[in-house]
Design an enzyme around this catalytic site. Structure first.
Site, PDB file in Angstrom:
ATOM      1  CG  ASP A  31      17.710  -0.459  11.688  1.00  0.00           C
ATOM      2  OD1 ASP A  31      17.154  -1.482  11.983  1.00  0.00           O
ATOM      3  OD2 ASP A  31      17.398   0.192  10.651  1.00  0.00           O
ATOM      4  CE1 TYR A 147       3.369   2.778  10.272  1.00  0.00           C
ATOM      5  CE2 TYR A 147       2.095   3.234   8.668  1.00  0.00           C
ATOM      6  CZ  TYR A 147       3.230   3.383   9.109  1.00  0.00           C
ATOM      7  OH  TYR A 147       3.980   3.994   8.488  1.00  0.00           O
ATOM      8  CB  ILE A 206      -4.179  -5.126  -8.677  1.00  0.00           C
ATOM      9  CG1 ILE A 206      -3.043  -4.550  -9.516  1.00  0.00           C
ATOM     10  CG2 ILE A 206      -5.121  -3.904  -8.077  1.00  0.00           C
ATOM     11  CD1 ILE A 206      -3.795  -3.712 -10.922  1.00  0.00           C
TER      12      ILE A 206
END
Length: 315
Positions: A31, A147, A206
């Site tokens: 990692d 992505y 939100i």
């Protein structure tokens, strides 16, 4: 088995490592700590089967060659990746290099040493759910962010190695995973962010109108899914989903998190073009192929996660 876990110090990775150690395997973790944290795996460092933590990059070819040559792995769980959708829109090069090129470099070592690879993809490759039974692996994909595009590219490379080289390989697409050890800032951890803001007395923000839905999978259920997909030969060459099989709108999730609705605020969406309006998982294939299904309800999972955030120093 001797097992390499890339991204093993990350949120999901540390739970995968925990499960693998529990199952009696020898574990190496690679990692670069760009998303992961060494604190996530400190508790495993003295375990007799935790062989080594290597801080390094999945694109470092000499490092990968050394690891695979020296250790004779039986299995590689490839979780290392750039994971932030918004970052991928702002900086697509880094995401492509890590998620596509990095996966290619890991694949090459798996091919040379004939090591089975479990590739962690994402539900973000899908188009919105239109079937009431949820999204199946055969449903349309829609790379609405770099992505997602990088993950689809990597998926295709993984499948090409299965077909061209007979390399044991499986692609897994977990839905929105949450739980203890997830970061409480940034993008991607809506449950963790909501709970942290709740505990800090801050508003729950939100993006957009909040009608978008998520299928939220508790991290220990996710880790079990990841691990079991590596054990089973029946999933080689397959793409497999995992989720709760229940979706919830972000508005309803906020209300479930904090009872005082005056603390819920809507803000302009940063990247609305990358939003998937409805995410609902159909996990029938995982159930059929290796008898996996989720065990933790959303309500129980949120309770466990809130307790962890309340008591931890790792935020």
């Amino acid at each position: 088995m001797k097992i390499l876990v890339t991204g093993g110090a990350g949120f999901i990775g540390r739970w995968v490592v925990k499960q693998l150690l529990k199952d009696g395997h020898q574990i190496w973790v690679l990692d670069d700590l760009s998303n992961g944290r060494q604190e996530n795996i400190n508790e495993f460092m003295k375990h007799k089967n935790f062989m080594k933590f290597i801080k390094g990059d999945i694109k470092d070819i000499p490092l990968l060659e050394k690891l695979f040559f020296n250790n004779g792995y039986d299995l590689c769980y490839h979780l290392g990746a750039s994971i932030n959708v918004q970052d991928s829109i702002d900086d697509p090069i880094s995401t492509f290099n890590n998620d596509t090129i990095g996966t290619f470099q890991v694949l090459e070592q798996c091919r040379k040493h004939h090591v089975k690879i479990v590739f962690m993809s994402t539900c973000m490759v899908y188009d919105r759910a239109t079937n009431p039974d949820g999204i199946k692996e055969t449903d349309p994909i829609k790379p609405a962010s770099p992505y997602a595009g990088a993950k689809i590219s990597a998926e295709n490379m993984v499948l090409s190695y299965f077909y061209a080289y007979d390399l044991p390989a499986v692609i897994i697409r977990p839905f929105n995973t949450y739980g203890p050890f997830q970061k409480t800032g940034g993008e991607g951890g809506v449950v963790a962010i909501f709970l942290k803001n709740k505990l800090d007395g801050k508003p729950l923000y939100i993006y957009g109108d909040g009608t978008q839905t998520r299928d939220l999978l508790y991290v220990e259920d996710c880790a079990r899914f990841v691990v079991q997909s590596g054990y089973s030969n029946s999933v080689n060459g397959e793409i497999v989903n995992a989720g709760l099989g229940r979706d919830i709108s972000i508005n309803d999730l906020a209300k479930l998190t904090v009872k005082d609705e005056s603390r819920i605020q809507h803000v302009e969406h940063i990247h609305p073009q990358s939003e998937i309006q409805k995410l609902l998982c159909n996990y029938e294939k995982a159930k059929r192929l290796f008898d996996w299904e989720p065990k933790i309800s959303l309500e129980e999972g949120i309770k466990k996660t809130e307790e962890w955030i309340r008591t931890t120093n790792l935020i």
